[in-house]
Design a protein around this motif. Structure first.
Motif, PDB file in Angstrom:
ATOM      1  N   LEU A 163      11.743  10.757   8.953  1.00  0.00           N
ATOM      2  CA  LEU A 163      11.030   9.919   7.982  1.00  0.00           C
ATOM      3  C   LEU A 163      11.186   8.437   8.315  1.00  0.00           C
ATOM      4  CD1 LEU A 163      11.830  11.758   4.637  1.00  0.00           C
ATOM      5  CD2 LEU A 163       9.687  11.780   5.927  1.00  0.00           C
ATOM      6  N   GLY A 164      12.377   8.037   8.744  1.00  0.00           N
ATOM      7  CA  GLY A 164      12.558   6.659   9.208  1.00  0.00           C
ATOM      8  C   GLY A 164      11.745   6.379  10.456  1.00  0.00           C
ATOM      9  N   HIS A 165      11.612   7.380  11.295  1.00  0.00           N
ATOM     10  CA  HIS A 165      10.770   7.302  12.489  1.00  0.00           C
ATOM     11  C   HIS A 165       9.324   7.015  12.097  1.00  0.00           C
ATOM     12  CE1 HIS A 165       7.907   9.833  14.840  1.00  0.00           C
ATOM     13  NE2 HIS A 165       8.500   9.328  15.906  1.00  0.00           N
ATOM     14  N   ASP A 166       8.835   7.663  11.027  1.00  0.00           N
ATOM     15  CA  ASP A 166       7.480   7.387  10.547  1.00  0.00           C
ATOM     16  C   ASP A 166       7.351   5.946  10.061  1.00  0.00           C
ATOM     17  OD1 ASP A 166       6.951   9.998  11.134  1.00  0.00           O
ATOM     18  OD2 ASP A 166       6.566  10.649   9.081  1.00  0.00           O
ATOM     19  N   CYS A 167       8.398   5.444   9.420  1.00  0.00           N
ATOM     20  CA  CYS A 167       8.391   4.035   9.005  1.00  0.00           C
ATOM     21  C   CYS A 167       8.250   3.118  10.218  1.00  0.00           C
ATOM     22  CB  CYS A 167       9.672   3.703   8.251  1.00  0.00           C
ATOM     23  SG  CYS A 167       9.853   4.531   6.656  1.00  0.00           S
ATOM     24  N   GLY A 168       8.975   3.439  11.266  1.00  0.00           N
ATOM     25  CA  GLY A 168       8.923   2.613  12.474  1.00  0.00           C
ATOM     26  C   GLY A 168       7.554   2.580  13.115  1.00  0.00           C
ATOM     27  N   HIS A 169       6.816   3.682  13.022  1.00  0.00           N
ATOM     28  CA  HIS A 169       5.470   3.740  13.582  1.00  0.00           C
ATOM     29  C   HIS A 169       4.420   3.140  12.653  1.00  0.00           C
ATOM     30  CE1 HIS A 169       5.983   5.799  17.337  1.00  0.00           C
ATOM     31  NE2 HIS A 169       6.634   6.810  16.789  1.00  0.00           N
ATOM     32  N   GLY A 170       4.776   2.903  11.409  1.00  0.00           N
ATOM     33  CA  GLY A 170       3.787   2.449  10.445  1.00  0.00           C
ATOM     34  C   GLY A 170       2.948   3.564   9.883  1.00  0.00           C
ATOM     35  N   SER A 171       3.323   4.819  10.145  1.00  0.00           N
ATOM     36  CA  SER A 171       2.584   5.960   9.602  1.00  0.00           C
ATOM     37  C   SER A 171       3.092   6.355   8.216  1.00  0.00           C
ATOM     38  CB  SER A 171       2.677   7.165  10.547  1.00  0.00           C
ATOM     39  OG  SER A 171       4.022   7.586  10.708  1.00  0.00           O
ATOM     40  N   PHE A 172       4.172   5.733   7.766  1.00  0.00           N
ATOM     41  CA  PHE A 172       4.712   6.010   6.440  1.00  0.00           C
ATOM     42  C   PHE A 172       3.801   5.411   5.364  1.00  0.00           C
ATOM     43  CE2 PHE A 172       7.553   5.349   2.826  1.00  0.00           C
ATOM     44  CZ  PHE A 172       8.271   6.537   2.785  1.00  0.00           C
ATOM     45  N   SER A 173       3.364   4.167   5.595  1.00  0.00           N
ATOM     46  CA  SER A 173       2.457   3.493   4.670  1.00  0.00           C
ATOM     47  C   SER A 173       1.819   2.324   5.394  1.00  0.00           C
ATOM     48  CB  SER A 173       3.214   2.989   3.432  1.00  0.00           C
ATOM     49  OG  SER A 173       3.930   1.801   3.729  1.00  0.00           O
ATOM     50  N   ASN A 174       0.864   1.673   4.738  1.00  0.00           N
ATOM     51  CA  ASN A 174       0.235   0.479   5.286  1.00  0.00           C
ATOM     52  C   ASN A 174       0.979  -0.794   4.897  1.00  0.00           C
ATOM     53  OD1 ASN A 174      -1.996   1.619   6.710  1.00  0.00           O
ATOM     54  ND2 ASN A 174      -3.046   1.965   4.765  1.00  0.00           N
ATOM     55  N   ASN A 175       2.087  -0.653   4.190  1.00  0.00           N
ATOM     56  CA  ASN A 175       2.863  -1.794   3.724  1.00  0.00           C
ATOM     57  C   ASN A 175       4.066  -2.001   4.645  1.00  0.00           C
ATOM     58  OD1 ASN A 175       4.640  -3.561   2.369  1.00  0.00           O
ATOM     59  ND2 ASN A 175       3.852  -2.931   0.370  1.00  0.00           N
ATOM     60  N   PRO A 176       4.048  -3.035   5.489  1.00  0.00           N
ATOM     61  CA  PRO A 176       5.167  -3.251   6.422  1.00  0.00           C
ATOM     62  C   PRO A 176       6.501  -3.449   5.719  1.00  0.00           C
ATOM     63  CG  PRO A 176       3.265  -4.599   7.028  1.00  0.00           C
ATOM     64  CD  PRO A 176       2.978  -4.035   5.671  1.00  0.00           C
ATOM     65  N   ASN A 177       6.490  -4.101   4.559  1.00  0.00           N
ATOM     66  CA  ASN A 177       7.751  -4.331   3.852  1.00  0.00           C
ATOM     67  C   ASN A 177       8.341  -3.017   3.337  1.00  0.00           C
ATOM     68  OD1 ASN A 177       7.688  -7.147   4.187  1.00  0.00           O
ATOM     69  ND2 ASN A 177       6.369  -7.398   2.400  1.00  0.00           N
ATOM     70  N   LEU A 178       7.488  -2.145   2.792  1.00  0.00           N
ATOM     71  CA  LEU A 178       7.962  -0.836   2.346  1.00  0.00           C
ATOM     72  C   LEU A 178       8.505  -0.036   3.524  1.00  0.00           C
ATOM     73  CD1 LEU A 178       8.262   1.352   0.151  1.00  0.00           C
ATOM     74  CD2 LEU A 178       5.909   2.061   0.670  1.00  0.00           C
ATOM     75  N   ASN A 179       7.779  -0.062   4.632  1.00  0.00           N
ATOM     76  CA  ASN A 179       8.236   0.653   5.827  1.00  0.00           C
ATOM     77  C   ASN A 179       9.609   0.154   6.269  1.00  0.00           C
ATOM     78  OD1 ASN A 179       5.788   2.027   5.833  1.00  0.00           O
ATOM     79  ND2 ASN A 179       4.852   0.658   7.339  1.00  0.00           N
ATOM     80  N   SER A 180       9.786  -1.165   6.252  1.00  0.00           N
ATOM     81  CA  SER A 180      11.041  -1.737   6.722  1.00  0.00           C
ATOM     82  C   SER A 180      12.204  -1.391   5.792  1.00  0.00           C
ATOM     83  CB  SER A 180      10.895  -3.260   6.839  1.00  0.00           C
ATOM     84  OG  SER A 180      12.087  -3.843   7.336  1.00  0.00           O
ATOM     85  N   VAL A 181      11.996  -1.496   4.492  1.00  0.00           N
ATOM     86  CA  VAL A 181      13.067  -1.212   3.537  1.00  0.00           C
ATOM     87  C   VAL A 181      13.478   0.256   3.609  1.00  0.00           C
ATOM     88  CG1 VAL A 181      13.640  -1.057   1.091  1.00  0.00           C
ATOM     89  CG2 VAL A 181      12.476  -3.094   1.964  1.00  0.00           C
ATOM     90  N   VAL A 182      12.488   1.145   3.540  1.00  0.00           N
ATOM     91  CA  VAL A 182      12.795   2.582   3.587  1.00  0.00           C
ATOM     92  C   VAL A 182      13.397   2.949   4.943  1.00  0.00           C
ATOM     93  CG1 VAL A 182      11.825   4.914   3.479  1.00  0.00           C
ATOM     94  CG2 VAL A 182      11.002   3.145   1.901  1.00  0.00           C
ATOM     95  N   GLY A 183      12.844   2.410   6.017  1.00  0.00           N
ATOM     96  CA  GLY A 183      13.369   2.694   7.350  1.00  0.00           C
ATOM     97  C   GLY A 183      14.814   2.267   7.501  1.00  0.00           C
ATOM     98  N   HIS A 184      15.162   1.078   6.986  1.00  0.00           N
ATOM     99  CA  HIS A 184      16.545   0.609   7.074  1.00  0.00           C
ATOM    100  C   HIS A 184      17.490   1.492   6.264  1.00  0.00           C
ATOM    101  CE1 HIS A 184      15.270  -3.291   8.868  1.00  0.00           C
ATOM    102  NE2 HIS A 184      16.494  -3.248   9.356  1.00  0.00           N
ATOM    103  N   ILE A 185      17.080   1.883   5.062  1.00  0.00           N
ATOM    104  CA  ILE A 185      17.950   2.722   4.231  1.00  0.00           C
ATOM    105  C   ILE A 185      18.197   4.072   4.900  1.00  0.00           C
ATOM    106  CG2 ILE A 185      18.104   3.975   2.042  1.00  0.00           C
ATOM    107  CD1 ILE A 185      16.565   1.629   0.766  1.00  0.00           C
ATOM    108  N   LEU A 186      17.130   4.702   5.369  1.00  0.00           N
ATOM    109  CA  LEU A 186      17.258   6.031   5.970  1.00  0.00           C
ATOM    110  C   LEU A 186      18.037   5.981   7.277  1.00  0.00           C
ATOM    111  CD1 LEU A 186      13.666   7.445   5.319  1.00  0.00           C
ATOM    112  CD2 LEU A 186      15.757   7.977   4.067  1.00  0.00           C
ATOM    113  N   HIS A 187      17.688   5.068   8.166  1.00  0.00           N
ATOM    114  CA  HIS A 187      18.334   5.040   9.476  1.00  0.00           C
ATOM    115  C   HIS A 187      19.764   4.503   9.412  1.00  0.00           C
ATOM    116  CE1 HIS A 187      14.834   5.577  12.560  1.00  0.00           C
ATOM    117  NE2 HIS A 187      14.952   6.572  11.709  1.00  0.00           N
TER     118      HIS A 187
END
Length: 446
Positions: A163-187
Motif C-alpha cells: 500500500l505504501g508502494h502505491d503511494c509512492g507511485h501516485g496510484s493511491f490517490s491524486n493527492n500528493p500530500n495524502l500519498n506522502s503522509v500515508v506512505g510515510h506512516i506505512l513504510h
C-alpha cells in the motif's frame, strides 16, 4: 523514422528502426527493388489515427503506405511474423509489433481512476488485522500460536509495504500530500525510508530490464561477478541469504553501485530531493526510537516475538516477490543495454505470478506486467487491466502458473533460478543469464 511514445516516465523515442519492423520495410540498400502499394488499411490511416488520438490513445500510429520489396520477394507468399524465428519459435528478444499506446488504448478508462476512499479502506483493513494479530498472539502467548503469528504478521507487514508502494507511485490517490503522509506512516512502521525507496523504485521502473541502469535485482555483469570472492558469490546465490538482502540494499545498494537510501547526498538523489530524504530518514529514526522504547516497556524478548521476527518474514516476502517478478521463467528472458533497450521492451521482460489466497492479501502485486508499464493504475484495477491488455501483448505476455491456496511451487522456481541465473555477458546489447557451473557443483578438475 523515429517513433515517440508518451509513457508514465515521460516522452521517449524508440531508439532505432529494426530491420524486422511491423510493416516489413526492407533495408534502404536494396536500390534495385521496386515499389508497390500495400492494400488499403483504413484502421491505420492517418485520419482514423487522428480521431483515435483525440480519444484515449497517447500515440499516433501511422503505417507506412508502401513496401519496398525485391523482385525475388514478390514471388514469396509467406510473411514473416514479428517475434517468430525462421524455425517457428517465438523470440522474446525481438522488438514487439505494438507500441505502448496500443496497450494503453486497450485498457478501459475506468481502470485509471483512483479512489482515495477505496485506497484508505485497504489501509484500515490491514492496520486492523495487524493490531488484531498482535493482540491475539500476546493474549495466548504460547509456542503453538507464535509461529502462526510470525508468518501471518510478516505477510501483513508486506501488505502494508504494498500500500505504501502505491503511494509512492501516485496510484493511491491524486493527492500528493495524502500519498506522502500515508506512505510515510506505512513504510516507516516497517523500517523503510519512504522517499528514499520511492525515488530508487522510480529509477527501477524507468530503467526496467536494463543491465546497468535498472535498480532492483538487476543482473551482475560477468566482470563484477568474477571479481567477487567465492564466499560472496555463494552468499548471494544460496538460500536463504538472498531473501534477507533488503535491509543491506537500503543501506548500501547492489554490488557495483554506491549510495544509501538514508543519506541525502547519495548518488541516488538529485539536490532538489535532499529535503525529502531527510524527512524520510527522520521518520525512520523516530520509528527506531519507538521500538527501542518498547523494548524497555515490554522487554526485548516480547518485542522480538511481536515485531522482530515478523519484520524478517516481511523482508523475505519482499525479496521473494521482487526477485521472481524479474527472474525464474522457464524460458530465458532477455536483458538489454545500449540502443536495444527501450521502456516497452524492458517492461515486457517482467513476469506475473500467482500467489493463491495471498493475492488478495498483498493487493494483487503479482499482477506485475501491466503495473510495470503503467504504474499509476491502482492495484484494484490491475487484474481487469491485464485481461484487457493480453490480446495486444500476445506471446509477450507469459501466463503465470496457477497456484494452489498457498504458493509453495514458487520455492522450486526460486531455487532453480538461484542455481542458473548468475551473471550476464559484459558485451552485447541483448544478453541472457549465464550459469557458473562451479558455484553449486563440483570444482573442475585440473
Amino acid at each position: 523514422m523515429a517513433s515517440w511514445v508518451l509513457s508514465e516516465c515521460g516522452l521517449k523515442p524508440f531508439p532505432r528502426v529494426y530491420t524486422r519492423c511491423r510493416n516489413q520495410l526492407q533495408s534502404k540498400t536494396t536500390f534495385s527493388s521496386k515499389i508497390r502499394l500495400l492494400p488499403n488499411r483504413k484502421s491505420h490511416s492517418l485520419g482514423s489515427s487522428l480521431k483515435q488520438f483525440r480519444g484515449t490513445s497517447w500515440a499516433l500510429n501511422v503505417s507506412v503506405p508502401l513496401r519496398v520489396t525485391s523482385s525475388e520477394e514478390d514471388e514469396e507468399t509467406n510473411e514473416r511474423v514479428i517475434g517468430v524465428e525462421d524455425d517457428g519459435e517465438f523470440n522474446p528478444g525481438s522488438p514487439p509489433p505494438f507500441k505502448l499506446a496500443d496497450i494503453r488504448a486497450a485498457i478501459p478508462k475506468h481502470c485509471w481512476v483512483k479512489d482515495p476512499w477505496k485506497s484508505m479502506s485497504y489501509v484500515l483493513r490491514d492496520v486492523v488485522v495487524v493490531f488484531g494479530l498482535a493482540a491475539i498472539a500476546a493474549y495466548f502467548n504460547n509456542w503453538i500460536v507464535w509461529p502462526l503469528y510470525w508468518i501471518a504478521q510478516g505477510t501483513m507487514f508486506w501488505a502494508l509495504f504494498v500500500l505504501g508502494h502505491d503511494c509512492g507511485h501516485g496510484s493511491f490517490s491524486n493527492n500528493p500530500n495524502l500519498n506522502s503522509v500515508v506512505g510515510h506512516i506505512l513504510h516507516s512502521s516497517i523500517l523503510v525510508p519512504y522517499h528514499g525507496w520511492r525515488i530508487s523504485h522510480r529509477t527501477h521502473h524507468q530503467n526496467h530490464g536494463h543491465v546497468e541502469n535498472d535498480e532492483s535485482w538487476h543482473p551482475l555483469s560477468e566482470k563484477i561477478y568474477k571479481s567477487m570472492d567465492n564466499v560472496t558469490q555463494k552468499l548471494r546465490f544460496t538460500l536463504p541469504f538472498p531473501m534477507l538482502a533488503y535491509p543491506v540494499y537500503l543501506w548500501a545498494r547492489s554490488p557495483g553501485k554506491k549510495g544509501s537510501h538514508y543519506h541525502p547526498n547519495s548518488d541516488l538523489f538529485v539536490p532538489k530531493e535532499r529535503k525529502d530524504i531527510i524527512t524520510s530518514t527522520v521518520c525512520w529514526t523516530a520509528m527506531v526510537g519507538l521500538l527501542v522504547y518498547l523494548n524497555f516497556v515490554i522487554g526485548p524478548v516480547q518485542m522480538l516475538k511481536l515485531y522482530g521476527i515478523p519484520y524478517w518474514i516481511f523482508v523475505m516476502w519482499l525479496d521473494l516477490v521482487t526477485y521472481l517478478h524479474h527472474h525464474g521463467h522457464e524460458d530465458k528472458l532477455p536483458w538489454y543495454r545500449g540502443k536495444e533497450w527501450n521502456y516497452l521492451r524492458g517492461g515486457l521482460t517482467t513476469l506475473d505470478r500467482d500467489y493463491g489466497i495471498i493475492n488478495n492479501i498483498h493487493h494483487d502485486i503479482g499482477t506485475h506486467v501491466v503495473h510495470h508499464l503503467f504504474p499509476q493504475i491502482p492495484h484494484y484495477h490491475l487484474i481487469e487491466a491485464t485481461e484487457a491488455a493480453k490480446p495486444v501483448l500476445g506471446k509477450y505476455y507469459r501466463e503465470p502458473k496457477k497456484s494452489g491456496p498457498l504458493p509453495f511451487y514458487l520455492l522450486g522456481t526460486l531455487i532453480r533460478s538461484m542455481k542458473q541465473d548468475h551473471y550476464v555477458s559484459d558485451t552485447g546489447e541483448i544478453v541472457y543469464y549465464q550459469t557458473d557451473p562451479q558455484l553449486h557443483g563440483p570444482k573442475a578438475s585440473n
